[in-house]
Design a protein around this motif. Sequence first.
Motif, PDB file in Angstrom:
ATOM      1  N   LYS A  71      48.812  37.486  22.973  1.00  0.00           N
ATOM      2  CA  LYS A  71      49.232  36.272  23.668  1.00  0.00           C
ATOM      3  C   LYS A  71      50.334  36.595  24.672  1.00  0.00           C
ATOM      4  N   PHE A  72      51.302  37.407  24.266  1.00  0.00           N
ATOM      5  CA  PHE A  72      52.383  37.771  25.180  1.00  0.00           C
ATOM      6  C   PHE A  72      51.868  38.577  26.365  1.00  0.00           C
ATOM      7  N   VAL A  73      50.959  39.506  26.123  1.00  0.00           N
ATOM      8  CA  VAL A  73      50.452  40.367  27.188  1.00  0.00           C
ATOM      9  C   VAL A  73      49.540  39.605  28.152  1.00  0.00           C
ATOM     10  N   VAL A  74      48.621  38.814  27.622  1.00  0.00           N
ATOM     11  CA  VAL A  74      47.676  38.089  28.477  1.00  0.00           C
ATOM     12  C   VAL A  74      48.407  37.102  29.365  1.00  0.00           C
ATOM     13  N   PHE A  75      49.433  36.456  28.842  1.00  0.00           N
ATOM     14  CA  PHE A  75      50.126  35.441  29.626  1.00  0.00           C
ATOM     15  C   PHE A  75      51.266  36.005  30.441  1.00  0.00           C
ATOM     16  N   ASP A  76      51.372  37.335  30.504  1.00  0.00           N
ATOM     17  CA  ASP A  76      52.370  37.975  31.349  1.00  0.00           C
ATOM     18  C   ASP A  76      51.781  38.327  32.717  1.00  0.00           C
ATOM     19  N   THR A  77      50.616  37.814  33.034  1.00  0.00           N
ATOM     20  CA  THR A  77      49.936  38.237  34.253  1.00  0.00           C
ATOM     21  C   THR A  77      50.192  37.334  35.445  1.00  0.00           C
ATOM     22  N   HIS A  78      51.030  36.317  35.295  1.00  0.00           N
ATOM     23  CA  HIS A  78      51.316  35.454  36.439  1.00  0.00           C
ATOM     24  C   HIS A  78      52.741  34.934  36.379  1.00  0.00           C
ATOM     25  N   ASP A  79      53.219  34.459  37.529  1.00  0.00           N
ATOM     26  CA  ASP A  79      54.553  33.883  37.646  1.00  0.00           C
ATOM     27  C   ASP A  79      54.491  32.382  37.516  1.00  0.00           C
ATOM     28  N   GLU A  80      55.398  31.806  36.745  1.00  0.00           N
ATOM     29  CA  GLU A  80      55.476  30.353  36.686  1.00  0.00           C
ATOM     30  C   GLU A  80      56.116  29.805  37.959  1.00  0.00           C
ATOM     31  N   ASP A  81      57.034  30.579  38.545  1.00  0.00           N
ATOM     32  CA  ASP A  81      57.787  30.093  39.699  1.00  0.00           C
ATOM     33  C   ASP A  81      57.004  30.153  40.996  1.00  0.00           C
ATOM     34  N   GLY A  82      55.952  30.844  41.027  1.00  0.00           N
ATOM     35  CA  GLY A  82      55.218  30.993  42.280  1.00  0.00           C
ATOM     36  C   GLY A  82      54.179  32.075  42.138  1.00  0.00           C
ATOM     37  N   GLY A  83      54.215  33.027  43.048  1.00  0.00           N
ATOM     38  CA  GLY A  83      53.253  34.100  42.996  1.00  0.00           C
ATOM     39  C   GLY A  83      51.879  33.704  43.494  1.00  0.00           C
ATOM     40  N   VAL A  84      51.786  32.517  44.086  1.00  0.00           N
ATOM     41  CA  VAL A  84      50.487  32.027  44.550  1.00  0.00           C
ATOM     42  C   VAL A  84      49.977  32.874  45.707  1.00  0.00           C
ATOM     43  N   ASP A  85      50.870  33.325  46.545  1.00  0.00           N
ATOM     44  CA  ASP A  85      50.449  34.097  47.720  1.00  0.00           C
ATOM     45  C   ASP A  85      49.928  35.484  47.353  1.00  0.00           C
ATOM     46  N   VAL A  86      50.340  36.011  46.209  1.00  0.00           N
ATOM     47  CA  VAL A  86      49.897  37.347  45.803  1.00  0.00           C
ATOM     48  C   VAL A  86      48.855  37.293  44.686  1.00  0.00           C
ATOM     49  N   HIS A  87      48.335  36.111  44.403  1.00  0.00           N
ATOM     50  CA  HIS A  87      47.288  35.964  43.394  1.00  0.00           C
ATOM     51  C   HIS A  87      45.979  36.511  43.957  1.00  0.00           C
ATOM     52  N   PRO A  88      45.124  37.127  43.130  1.00  0.00           N
ATOM     53  CA  PRO A  88      43.870  37.696  43.625  1.00  0.00           C
ATOM     54  C   PRO A  88      42.996  36.705  44.392  1.00  0.00           C
ATOM     55  N   VAL A  89      43.023  35.446  44.017  1.00  0.00           N
ATOM     56  CA  VAL A  89      42.216  34.444  44.716  1.00  0.00           C
ATOM     57  C   VAL A  89      42.680  34.284  46.159  1.00  0.00           C
ATOM     58  N   ARG A  90      43.958  34.523  46.407  1.00  0.00           N
ATOM     59  CA  ARG A  90      44.500  34.406  47.760  1.00  0.00           C
ATOM     60  C   ARG A  90      44.472  35.723  48.540  1.00  0.00           C
ATOM     61  N   MET A  91      44.337  36.842  47.833  1.00  0.00           N
ATOM     62  CA  MET A  91      44.438  38.145  48.495  1.00  0.00           C
ATOM     63  C   MET A  91      43.181  38.469  49.312  1.00  0.00           C
ATOM     64  N   SER A  92      42.012  38.340  48.714  1.00  0.00           N
ATOM     65  CA  SER A  92      40.768  38.634  49.418  1.00  0.00           C
ATOM     66  C   SER A  92      39.600  38.095  48.608  1.00  0.00           C
TER      67      SER A  92
END
Length: 179
Positions: A71-92
């Motif tokens: 649970k700790f590892v799987v949910f460590d893959t994103h930022d709560e504060d943002g990180g939307v611009d570097v998310h894979p869906v936004r990258m390509s």
Amino acid sequence: FCACTPTRQRRQQHDVPVSIHYIVARFEGVFMMMIVCSFLFPIGLAGSLFTTSASAAWAILSANLYSLLLKFVVFDTHDEDGGVDVHPVRMSRIRAVMFVHVVPPLLLLGIATTGVGFVAAANGLDPDWTRQLLCGGPTLTCGVLTLVKILHGTTDDRVQRCQIVASLISTLAQVAIWV
């Protein structure tokens, strides 16, 4: 879809706006359900073995610890504060397709395989089969989580490279144990 919209401008006109926070929340729900269904519930059913066998008790405790760490590892893959611009869906598009269509099934397969391995260990089934499940499932899970780290962009390349290297070393160590 890409064949129907050959130019970048036309693809952008036909793109559907996506809420990354919504996608992440939905995936988190699916992963939590999978952890509960493939680990905690079956291990709970094997709870009567906890007092009768030391190896079953060890398997049940290990499964609970593994599910908590997962649970700790799987949910460590994103930022709560943002990180939307570097998310894979936004990258390509390639990263988006990998993230949406490749990562979830493989990650769920790794989680489920590990859960079956812990249940097999708790019930004292064939040790070779149990070993294959308990080595293969976490190796697949760790490898897919490494892929998730690779697919995500970052604002600090050095930190991401260190995370990827650590994750790759962990995956390779698990492969070495498995083989």
